[in-house]
Design a protein around this motif. Structure first.
Motif, PDB file in Angstrom:
ATOM      1  N   UNK A 281       0.681  -1.129  -0.018  1.00 48.22           N
ATOM      2  CA  UNK A 281      -0.087   0.172   0.054  1.00 48.22           C
ATOM      3  C   UNK A 281       0.800   1.125   0.001  1.00 48.22           C
ATOM      4  N   UNK A 282       0.409   2.311  -0.361  1.00 49.57           N
ATOM      5  CA  UNK A 282       0.997   3.697  -0.437  1.00 49.57           C
ATOM      6  C   UNK A 282       1.179   3.950   0.750  1.00 49.57           C
ATOM      7  N   UNK A 283       2.077   5.033   1.282  1.00 46.13           N
ATOM      8  CA  UNK A 283       2.361   5.600   2.691  1.00 46.13           C
ATOM      9  C   UNK A 283       1.158   6.088   3.168  1.00 46.13           C
ATOM     10  N   UNK A 284       0.436   6.876   2.413  1.00 45.22           N
ATOM     11  CA  UNK A 284      -0.776   7.549   2.707  1.00 45.22           C
ATOM     12  C   UNK A 284      -1.985   6.680   3.129  1.00 45.22           C
ATOM     13  N   UNK A 285      -1.893   5.259   2.930  1.00 44.17           N
ATOM     14  CA  UNK A 285      -2.733   4.373   3.337  1.00 44.17           C
ATOM     15  C   UNK A 285      -2.328   3.470   4.685  1.00 44.17           C
ATOM     16  N   UNK A 286      -1.413   4.125   5.476  1.00 41.04           N
ATOM     17  CA  UNK A 286      -1.234   3.326   6.653  1.00 41.04           C
ATOM     18  C   UNK A 286      -2.233   2.975   7.479  1.00 41.04           C
ATOM     19  N   UNK A 287      -2.978   3.826   7.686  1.00 33.12           N
ATOM     20  CA  UNK A 287      -4.281   3.650   8.534  1.00 33.12           C
ATOM     21  C   UNK A 287      -4.818   2.152   8.102  1.00 33.12           C
ATOM     22  N   UNK A 288      -5.127   2.328   6.637  1.00 35.38           N
ATOM     23  CA  UNK A 288      -5.643   1.130   6.228  1.00 35.38           C
ATOM     24  C   UNK A 288      -4.810  -0.432   6.380  1.00 35.38           C
ATOM     25  N   UNK A 289      -3.560  -0.025   6.392  1.00 33.27           N
ATOM     26  CA  UNK A 289      -2.567  -0.995   6.586  1.00 33.27           C
ATOM     27  C   UNK A 289      -2.562  -1.558   7.961  1.00 33.27           C
ATOM     28  N   UNK A 290      -2.922  -0.742   9.112  1.00 36.06           N
ATOM     29  CA  UNK A 290      -3.060  -1.189  10.270  1.00 36.06           C
ATOM     30  C   UNK A 290      -4.478  -1.934  10.561  1.00 36.06           C
TER      31      UNK A 290
END
Length: 306
Positions: A281-290
């Motif tokens: 995922x792109x950095x901006x989607x860190x919340x989605x990654x979590x």
């Protein structure tokens, strides 16, 4: 530079992509241009405050410990790396604040090694914490050729690397996993057994001569299960049960080690370990990654690209 930050303990929705100053690069450090940052459960557990009693946390925090990237600058009296070198590492510092979810990270050279040449940046970023955890569990347990090792939760990110490392050392590995992961474990060189009631009996049927070592990568009863399986006096190590010591087992945390990272890179470059990446995922989607990590929805490592 752009970085993901959070200013207080909370949930993944508290993460923000913001502009922050570039990190300073001191003696014994290099500045790494981040190409990929690995996501680990400890990242969101720290943000939720679960480990505030153990680790010093200074807000605002840039999360992340795993990184793969390119050296952009070197600090004073630092000749370990040169600009342009590809590196990867477990950049755990004295306190939690300036992590790897960013365009740039300053990294002590003790936390880095040269990136495995055969791995992509995304694969390399998924290796440091999981790889060090599994490698140090295997080696601190004294696993050697000819031994029989049971790995509890063998198909996860840490467990699957533990399987490969133990197999590379010449051990026979029996791994617990759900039925859907049995073929995957066989492909890594392990003999799978099903989770759940009767697992101890299923292991005994596979290894009637006994089990030498037990490695718990699960928690929640894993230590007790392995103690019922491993022969008397055999080591049981857990990376997931904080109370393992009180139960007569050993609880370990991964330690930054340039030497161990170099060994892991050699194992990867010789084809003895692979890294399974499930989501990029792109950095901006860190919340989605979590959210994916917390829900256990990732089949393989979760990696952020920068």
């Amino acid at each position: 530079m752009k970085a993901i930050t959070y200013s207080s303990y909370g949930t993944p929705t508290a993460l923000e992509l913001v502009d922050v100053p570039e990190p300073k690069v001191g003696p014994g450090e290099v500045l790494v241009r981040v190409r990929a940052a690995g996501v680990n459960p400890v990242d969101w557990k720290l943000a939720a405050g679960f480990l505030g009693h153990v680790l010093e946390v200074r807000h605002p925090v840039i999360p992340g410990w795993d990184v793969a990237g390119v050296v952009e600058a070197v600090g004073p009296d630092t000749d370990d790396y040169a600009v342009g070198d590809e590196v990867y590492g477990y950049v755990r510092k004295e306190w939690v604040q300036l992590g790897t979810y960013a365009e740039l990270v300053s990294a002590p050279v003790r936390t880095l090694a040269r990136k495995p040449a055969t791995l992509t940046f995304e694969e390399a970023a998924g290796l440091p914490l999981a790889g060090l955890t599994s490698y140090q569990a295997v080696t601190r347990a004294g696993v050697s050729a000819g031994q029989t090792v049971v790995i509890h939760s063998a198909a996860g990110g840490v467990g699957s690397l533990g399987v490969q490392i133990a197999v590379a050392l010449g051990a026979r590995v029996i791994g617990t996993a759900s039925a859907r992961n049995h073929d995957y474990l066989r492909s890594l060189g392990a003999e799978p057994v099903l989770y759940g009631d009767g697992v101890a009996e299923r292991v005994a049927a596979l290894a009637p001569e006994g089990v030498d070592v037990g490695l718990d990568f699960y928690g929640e009863g894993g230590v007790e299960l392995l103690q019922s399986i491993v022969r008397p006096g055999g080591p049981v190590i857990s990376v997931a049960d904080n109370d393992a010591g009180a139960k007569g087992a050993k609880h370990i945390w991964a330690r930054s080690s340039a030497t161990d990272l170099t060994t892991l890179a050699e194992l990867a470059d010789t084809g003895r370990i692979t890294v399974k990446v499930g989501h990029v995922l792109p950095l901006a989607e860190a919340g989605r990654a979590w959210e994916l990590s917390a829900a256990g929805q990732a089949r393989g490592k979760i990696v952020l690209t920068v």
